[in-house]
Design a protein around this motif. Sequence first.
Motif, PDB file in Angstrom:
ATOM      1  N   VAL A  48       0.835  -1.191   0.000  1.00  0.00           N
ATOM      2  CA  VAL A  48       0.000   0.000   0.000  1.00  0.00           C
ATOM      3  C   VAL A  48       0.877   1.251   0.000  1.00  0.00           C
ATOM      4  O   VAL A  48       1.813   1.368   0.784  1.00  0.00           O
ATOM      5  CB  VAL A  48      -0.927   0.024   1.224  1.00  0.00           C
ATOM      6  N   GLN A  49       0.565   2.175  -0.898  1.00  0.00           N
ATOM      7  CA  GLN A  49       1.259   3.456  -0.932  1.00  0.00           C
ATOM      8  C   GLN A  49       0.237   4.565  -1.093  1.00  0.00           C
ATOM      9  O   GLN A  49      -0.696   4.443  -1.896  1.00  0.00           O
ATOM     10  CB  GLN A  49       2.268   3.515  -2.078  1.00  0.00           C
ATOM     11  N   LEU A  50       0.431   5.617  -0.330  1.00  0.00           N
ATOM     12  CA  LEU A  50      -0.411   6.803  -0.416  1.00  0.00           C
ATOM     13  C   LEU A  50       0.492   7.985  -0.745  1.00  0.00           C
ATOM     14  O   LEU A  50       1.468   8.228  -0.028  1.00  0.00           O
ATOM     15  CB  LEU A  50      -1.135   7.057   0.907  1.00  0.00           C
ATOM     16  N   VAL A  51       0.155   8.703  -1.802  1.00  0.00           N
ATOM     17  CA  VAL A  51       1.000   9.815  -2.233  1.00  0.00           C
ATOM     18  C   VAL A  51       0.149  11.072  -2.308  1.00  0.00           C
ATOM     19  O   VAL A  51      -0.767  11.167  -3.132  1.00  0.00           O
ATOM     20  CB  VAL A  51       1.654   9.525  -3.594  1.00  0.00           C
TER      21      VAL A  51
ATOM     22  N   ALA B 159      -3.273   9.893  -3.926  1.00  0.00           N
ATOM     23  CA  ALA B 159      -3.338   8.799  -4.890  1.00  0.00           C
ATOM     24  C   ALA B 159      -2.927   7.510  -4.196  1.00  0.00           C
ATOM     25  O   ALA B 159      -1.832   7.428  -3.623  1.00  0.00           O
ATOM     26  CB  ALA B 159      -2.421   9.085  -6.064  1.00  0.00           C
ATOM     27  N   ALA B 160      -3.812   6.513  -4.251  1.00  0.00           N
ATOM     28  CA  ALA B 160      -3.562   5.258  -3.559  1.00  0.00           C
ATOM     29  C   ALA B 160      -3.163   4.164  -4.548  1.00  0.00           C
ATOM     30  O   ALA B 160      -3.700   4.088  -5.657  1.00  0.00           O
ATOM     31  CB  ALA B 160      -4.805   4.827  -2.795  1.00  0.00           C
ATOM     32  N   SER B 161      -2.239   3.319  -4.125  1.00  0.00           N
ATOM     33  CA  SER B 161      -1.883   2.124  -4.895  1.00  0.00           C
ATOM     34  C   SER B 161      -1.771   0.954  -3.927  1.00  0.00           C
ATOM     35  O   SER B 161      -1.460   1.134  -2.749  1.00  0.00           O
ATOM     36  CB  SER B 161      -0.570   2.328  -5.652  1.00  0.00           C
TER      37      SER B 161
ATOM     38  N   ASP C  46     -12.608   9.585  -5.876  1.00  0.00           N
ATOM     39  CA  ASP C  46     -12.869   9.190  -7.262  1.00  0.00           C
ATOM     40  C   ASP C  46     -12.371   7.767  -7.416  1.00  0.00           C
ATOM     41  O   ASP C  46     -11.155   7.529  -7.475  1.00  0.00           O
ATOM     42  CB  ASP C  46     -12.151  10.150  -8.213  1.00  0.00           C
ATOM     43  N   SER C  47     -13.312   6.829  -7.503  1.00  0.00           N
ATOM     44  CA  SER C  47     -12.926   5.422  -7.583  1.00  0.00           C
ATOM     45  C   SER C  47     -12.179   5.108  -8.876  1.00  0.00           C
ATOM     46  O   SER C  47     -11.282   4.274  -8.895  1.00  0.00           O
ATOM     47  CB  SER C  47     -14.167   4.541  -7.476  1.00  0.00           C
ATOM     48  N   ALA C  48     -12.553   5.770  -9.956  1.00  0.00           N
ATOM     49  CA  ALA C  48     -11.896   5.517 -11.239  1.00  0.00           C
ATOM     50  C   ALA C  48     -10.410   5.881 -11.172  1.00  0.00           C
ATOM     51  O   ALA C  48      -9.574   5.241 -11.805  1.00  0.00           O
ATOM     52  CB  ALA C  48     -12.594   6.296 -12.338  1.00  0.00           C
ATOM     53  N   LYS C  49     -10.097   6.923 -10.395  1.00  0.00           N
ATOM     54  CA  LYS C  49      -8.704   7.358 -10.259  1.00  0.00           C
ATOM     55  C   LYS C  49      -8.060   6.815  -8.986  1.00  0.00           C
ATOM     56  O   LYS C  49      -6.879   7.059  -8.752  1.00  0.00           O
ATOM     57  CB  LYS C  49      -8.635   8.879 -10.271  1.00  0.00           C
ATOM     58  N   ASN C  50      -8.859   6.113  -8.175  1.00  0.00           N
ATOM     59  CA  ASN C  50      -8.362   5.583  -6.898  1.00  0.00           C
ATOM     60  C   ASN C  50      -7.677   6.679  -6.083  1.00  0.00           C
ATOM     61  O   ASN C  50      -6.573   6.502  -5.549  1.00  0.00           O
ATOM     62  CB  ASN C  50      -7.396   4.411  -7.112  1.00  0.00           C
TER      63      ASN C  50
END
Length: 116
Positions: free
Chosen positions: A2-5, A23-25, A72-76
Motif C-alpha cells: 500500500v502506498q499513499l501519495v 493517490a492510492a496504490s 474518485d474510484s476511477a482514479k483511486n
Amino acid sequence: QVQLVESGGGLVQAGGSLRLSCAASGVTISLGTWGWYRQAPGKQRELVASISSGTGTNSADSVKGRFTISRDSAKNTVYLQMNSLKPEDTAVYYCNLRRRLFPDYWGQGTQVTVSS
C-alpha cells in the motif's frame, strides 16, 4: 504494497483555495475509512475530514463549510477541497487509511501554507 501519495499543497493567500490529492496504490479506496489529518508546528496531529462507505463524510468543526472530502474510484484517489483558507490552516496535511485488523497507512504529507 500500500502506498499513499499526497500532492497539491503550496503557498496561498488567506481566502484562497487548494485541492489536495491522495493517490492510492495497492488498495482500493472503496475499502476502509480515508482521512485527511494535519499537523501544525508544535501541535498534535488532528483529523480534518474523513470518508467511508459506511459512515459517509465527517469533518472537524474548524473546517465545516470550507473543506470538502471526496473520492474518485476511477482514479483511486481521495481529495480534500479547501476553500476560504485561513492562516490557522497552515500545516502539513497527511492522508490516512484505516481498516479493521490492518495497520494504519499514512502518506508522506504535503505542506500547506496560508499567508495573511
